[in-house]
Design a protein around this motif. Structure first.
Motif, PDB file in Angstrom:
ATOM      1  N   SER A  52      21.278  -3.756   4.691  1.00 47.18           N
ATOM      2  CA  SER A  52      20.060  -3.514   5.139  1.00 47.18           C
ATOM      3  C   SER A  52      20.001  -2.960   6.626  1.00 47.18           C
ATOM      4  O   SER A  52      19.287  -3.213   7.452  1.00 47.18           O
ATOM      5  CB  SER A  52      19.119  -4.476   5.122  1.00 47.18           C
ATOM      6  N   THR A  53      21.332  -2.440   7.024  1.00 46.32           N
ATOM      7  CA  THR A  53      21.826  -2.147   8.353  1.00 46.32           C
ATOM      8  C   THR A  53      21.069  -0.881   8.613  1.00 46.32           C
ATOM      9  O   THR A  53      21.146   0.248   7.905  1.00 46.32           O
ATOM     10  CB  THR A  53      23.211  -2.329   8.594  1.00 46.32           C
ATOM     11  N   SER A  54      20.701  -0.538   9.830  1.00 48.17           N
ATOM     12  CA  SER A  54      20.247   0.635  10.418  1.00 48.17           C
ATOM     13  C   SER A  54      21.396   1.250  11.104  1.00 48.17           C
ATOM     14  O   SER A  54      20.914   2.467  11.788  1.00 48.17           O
ATOM     15  CB  SER A  54      18.877   0.543  11.215  1.00 48.17           C
ATOM     16  N   ARG A  55      22.476   0.489  11.403  1.00 44.68           N
ATOM     17  CA  ARG A  55      23.564   1.097  12.479  1.00 44.68           C
ATOM     18  C   ARG A  55      24.592   0.853  11.876  1.00 44.68           C
ATOM     19  O   ARG A  55      24.942  -0.349  11.448  1.00 44.68           O
ATOM     20  CB  ARG A  55      23.027   0.628  13.837  1.00 44.68           C
ATOM     21  N   TRP A  56      25.686   1.387  12.242  1.00 41.20           N
ATOM     22  CA  TRP A  56      27.148   0.936  11.917  1.00 41.20           C
ATOM     23  C   TRP A  56      28.087   1.423  13.088  1.00 41.20           C
ATOM     24  O   TRP A  56      28.007   2.819  13.248  1.00 41.20           O
ATOM     25  CB  TRP A  56      27.595   1.394  10.733  1.00 41.20           C
ATOM     26  N   VAL A  57      28.717   0.667  13.884  1.00 43.96           N
ATOM     27  CA  VAL A  57      29.869   1.033  14.729  1.00 43.96           C
ATOM     28  C   VAL A  57      31.225   0.533  14.153  1.00 43.96           C
ATOM     29  O   VAL A  57      31.530  -0.181  13.831  1.00 43.96           O
ATOM     30  CB  VAL A  57      29.514   0.203  15.980  1.00 43.96           C
ATOM     31  N   PHE A  58      32.015   1.664  14.294  1.00 40.44           N
ATOM     32  CA  PHE A  58      33.503   1.595  13.860  1.00 40.44           C
ATOM     33  C   PHE A  58      34.392   1.924  14.856  1.00 40.44           C
ATOM     34  O   PHE A  58      34.326   3.020  15.447  1.00 40.44           O
ATOM     35  CB  PHE A  58      33.571   2.412  12.591  1.00 40.44           C
ATOM     36  N   LYS A  59      35.340   1.149  15.137  1.00 39.31           N
ATOM     37  CA  LYS A  59      36.632   1.518  15.806  1.00 39.31           C
ATOM     38  C   LYS A  59      37.812   1.060  15.006  1.00 39.31           C
ATOM     39  O   LYS A  59      38.084   0.083  14.768  1.00 39.31           O
ATOM     40  CB  LYS A  59      36.400   0.742  17.048  1.00 39.31           C
ATOM     41  N   GLY A  60      38.787   1.952  15.094  1.00 45.73           N
ATOM     42  CA  GLY A  60      39.932   1.950  14.384  1.00 45.73           C
ATOM     43  C   GLY A  60      40.849   2.937  14.554  1.00 45.73           C
ATOM     44  O   GLY A  60      40.659   3.875  15.451  1.00 45.73           O
ATOM     45  N   PRO A 109      44.829   1.690  18.210  1.00 45.80           N
ATOM     46  CA  PRO A 109      44.293   0.233  18.092  1.00 45.80           C
ATOM     47  C   PRO A 109      45.075  -0.493  17.061  1.00 45.80           C
ATOM     48  O   PRO A 109      45.816  -0.091  16.196  1.00 45.80           O
ATOM     49  CB  PRO A 109      42.912   0.543  17.763  1.00 45.80           C
ATOM     50  N   ALA A 110      45.177  -1.725  17.390  1.00 42.98           N
ATOM     51  CA  ALA A 110      45.940  -2.644  16.406  1.00 42.98           C
ATOM     52  C   ALA A 110      45.116  -3.283  15.350  1.00 42.98           C
ATOM     53  O   ALA A 110      45.273  -3.710  14.419  1.00 42.98           O
ATOM     54  CB  ALA A 110      46.810  -3.726  17.112  1.00 42.98           C
ATOM     55  N   LEU A 111      43.580  -3.429  15.571  1.00 43.00           N
ATOM     56  CA  LEU A 111      42.535  -3.889  14.838  1.00 43.00           C
ATOM     57  C   LEU A 111      41.795  -2.769  14.280  1.00 43.00           C
ATOM     58  O   LEU A 111      41.500  -1.860  15.267  1.00 43.00           O
ATOM     59  CB  LEU A 111      42.058  -5.030  15.512  1.00 43.00           C
ATOM     60  N   ARG A 112      40.779  -3.125  13.429  1.00 41.44           N
ATOM     61  CA  ARG A 112      39.748  -2.356  12.940  1.00 41.44           C
ATOM     62  C   ARG A 112      38.352  -3.128  13.268  1.00 41.44           C
ATOM     63  O   ARG A 112      38.108  -4.306  12.839  1.00 41.44           O
ATOM     64  CB  ARG A 112      39.633  -1.797  11.604  1.00 41.44           C
ATOM     65  N   PHE A 113      37.260  -2.688  13.703  1.00 44.74           N
ATOM     66  CA  PHE A 113      36.347  -3.285  13.989  1.00 44.74           C
ATOM     67  C   PHE A 113      34.917  -2.483  13.356  1.00 44.74           C
ATOM     68  O   PHE A 113      34.857  -1.225  13.559  1.00 44.74           O
ATOM     69  CB  PHE A 113      35.790  -3.277  15.669  1.00 44.74           C
ATOM     70  N   ILE A 137      32.819  -7.339  11.713  1.00 42.92           N
ATOM     71  CA  ILE A 137      33.844  -7.590  10.670  1.00 42.92           C
ATOM     72  C   ILE A 137      35.312  -7.103  11.500  1.00 42.92           C
ATOM     73  O   ILE A 137      35.292  -6.055  11.775  1.00 42.92           O
ATOM     74  CB  ILE A 137      33.755  -7.115   9.399  1.00 42.92           C
ATOM     75  N   ILE A 138      36.451  -8.092  11.668  1.00 43.62           N
ATOM     76  CA  ILE A 138      37.601  -7.411  12.327  1.00 43.62           C
ATOM     77  C   ILE A 138      38.639  -7.559  11.250  1.00 43.62           C
ATOM     78  O   ILE A 138      38.908  -8.654  10.696  1.00 43.62           O
ATOM     79  CB  ILE A 138      37.660  -8.321  13.651  1.00 43.62           C
ATOM     80  N   THR A 139      39.295  -6.506  11.060  1.00 41.09           N
ATOM     81  CA  THR A 139      40.290  -6.631  10.016  1.00 41.09           C
ATOM     82  C   THR A 139      41.622  -5.738  10.765  1.00 41.09           C
ATOM     83  O   THR A 139      41.764  -5.199  11.631  1.00 41.09           O
ATOM     84  CB  THR A 139      39.892  -5.718   8.859  1.00 41.09           C
ATOM     85  N   GLN A 140      42.690  -5.983   9.680  1.00 46.01           N
ATOM     86  CA  GLN A 140      43.850  -5.323  10.263  1.00 46.01           C
ATOM     87  C   GLN A 140      44.228  -4.383   9.147  1.00 46.01           C
ATOM     88  O   GLN A 140      43.678  -4.362   7.843  1.00 46.01           O
ATOM     89  CB  GLN A 140      44.862  -6.562  10.426  1.00 46.01           C
ATOM     90  N   TYR A 163      29.639  -9.971  22.837  1.00 43.70           N
ATOM     91  CA  TYR A 163      30.645  -9.315  23.897  1.00 43.70           C
ATOM     92  C   TYR A 163      31.359  -7.944  23.199  1.00 43.70           C
ATOM     93  O   TYR A 163      31.532  -6.981  23.911  1.00 43.70           O
ATOM     94  CB  TYR A 163      31.898 -10.506  23.771  1.00 43.70           C
ATOM     95  N   TYR A 164      31.573  -7.860  21.899  1.00 44.77           N
ATOM     96  CA  TYR A 164      31.963  -6.752  21.413  1.00 44.77           C
ATOM     97  C   TYR A 164      31.037  -5.680  21.087  1.00 44.77           C
ATOM     98  O   TYR A 164      31.634  -4.515  20.978  1.00 44.77           O
ATOM     99  CB  TYR A 164      32.575  -7.086  19.873  1.00 44.77           C
ATOM    100  N   VAL A 165      29.913  -5.809  21.231  1.00 42.55           N
ATOM    101  CA  VAL A 165      28.783  -4.742  21.548  1.00 42.55           C
ATOM    102  C   VAL A 165      29.178  -3.880  22.763  1.00 42.55           C
ATOM    103  O   VAL A 165      29.282  -2.905  22.708  1.00 42.55           O
ATOM    104  CB  VAL A 165      27.343  -5.261  21.305  1.00 42.55           C
TER     105      VAL A 165
END
Length: 317
Positions: free
Chosen positions: A112-120, A215-219, A227-230, A249-251
């Motif tokens: 049900s999200t209206s936004r998604w932010v990805f960094k990886g 990056p070393a992680l995915r957000f 969710i923080i993954t490797q 903080y991560y936002v």
């Protein structure tokens, strides 16, 4: 040697009154004891019952003061305990995910999200699952969707080499297959996928940012969680609910990262067909100011198209 400036008389009076209020019980006990003691010394006919009563009064005052101090300490202990409880509660909201739990956690985050932010790195899982599933859900619910994507810059040779070296060193399974060329293809594919989906959903607002830092992680951040993954599915991932300090903080952190990256203007994208051709993809990337390397053959561009629209889910084992 300098001396501290004297306090104003008004301030000293306020401090004296505050001290007297805090220590009223002790002052009362002292006053009663002194008064009775002086009367007992100066007046031989002073009634012993009065002395005895005064002693009891002083003792009662001291007991009252002791109970008051105990209440103050208990209040301080309760306040400290409540603060510790809140800290423990916040820590409890950062929980770990094992490999099989990552997919379902992403699925719940997409519902049900209206936004998604990805960094990886290059956004393989984003292309394979997150982007198409979020778009389908937005179409089904007839609502808008905002997506912000932050990946390595395929035009930056240094960051492509650094990311490929990182995947070879710490990757799992296909780690040895990571080269700077593969990194470039994967990142180009994410740009193509973002443009392709944007052209098929009018309510999709999607931005792509190209970073010069490997990056070393995915957000992955949705309306409900982070969710923080490797890159190695065997390693532990982290899950943070919205409303917890780490989420907020991560936002901010992810926003600052995008501010330092190169933003592509996908409004300038040229049209892509249902099955994009090599020429369409070349024109698209040229128009976006991200031309393919001269060494890329038509077969290389075909690989980019396959990765853009038919990426393999890295968590499917």
């Amino acid at each position: 040697m300098s001396r501290s400036a004297p306090q104003p008389s008004g301030r000293r009076l306020e401090d004296s009154i505050a001290w007297a209020v805090r220590n009223a019980d002790g002052l009362v006990a002292i006053a009663v004891a002194l008064t009775v003691g002086l009367l007992d010394i100066t007046d031989k006919n002073f009634d012993d019952n009065i002395v005895t009563g005064s002693i009891l009064l002083v003792l009662a005052t001291l007991v009252y003061g002791s109970l008051t101090e105990r209440r103050r300490r208990m209040a301080d202990i309760r306040a400290a305990t409540a603060g510790t409880g809140r800290a423990i509660e916040d820590l409890a909201m950062v929980r770990t995910l094992t490999g099989p739990e990552v997919g379902p956690a992403h699925e719940r985050a997409r519902r049900s999200t209206s936004r998604w932010v990805f960094k990886g790195g290059t956004g393989t899982y984003l292309r394979a699952v997150t982007l198409p599933e979020c778009v389908l859900e937005a179409q089904r619910q007839r609502r808008s969707l905002s997506m912000k994507i932050d990946i390595v810059n395929p035009a930056d040779d240094k960051v492509c080499e650094a990311y490929a070296r990182f995947r070879r060193t710490f990757g799992h399974g296909d780690g040895e297959g990571w080269t700077p060329e593969r990194t470039r293809k994967e990142s180009y594919a994410t740009v193509v996928a973002a443009s392709w989906h944007r052209q098929r959903l009018d309510t999709l607002e999607i931005d792509v940012h190209l970073s010069s830092v490997a990056p070393a992680l995915r957000f992955d951040l949705s309306d409900t969680c982070l969710i923080i993954t490797q890159d190695d599915p065997r390693r532990v991932s982290l899950f943070v609910e919205r409303g917890r300090p780490l989420y907020d903080y991560y936002v901010t952190e992810l926003h600052q990262s995008r501010e330092q990256a190169v933003k592509l203007d996908l409004r300038e994208a040229t049209p892509l067909g249902e099955e994009p051709t090599v020429d369409e993809v070349r024109r698209l990337l040229d128009r976006l100011g991200l031309p393919l390397p001269a060494s890329f053959t038509d077969r290389d561009v075909g690989d980019v198209i396959d990765k853009a629209l038919r990426a393999d889910d890295p968590y499917r084992r």
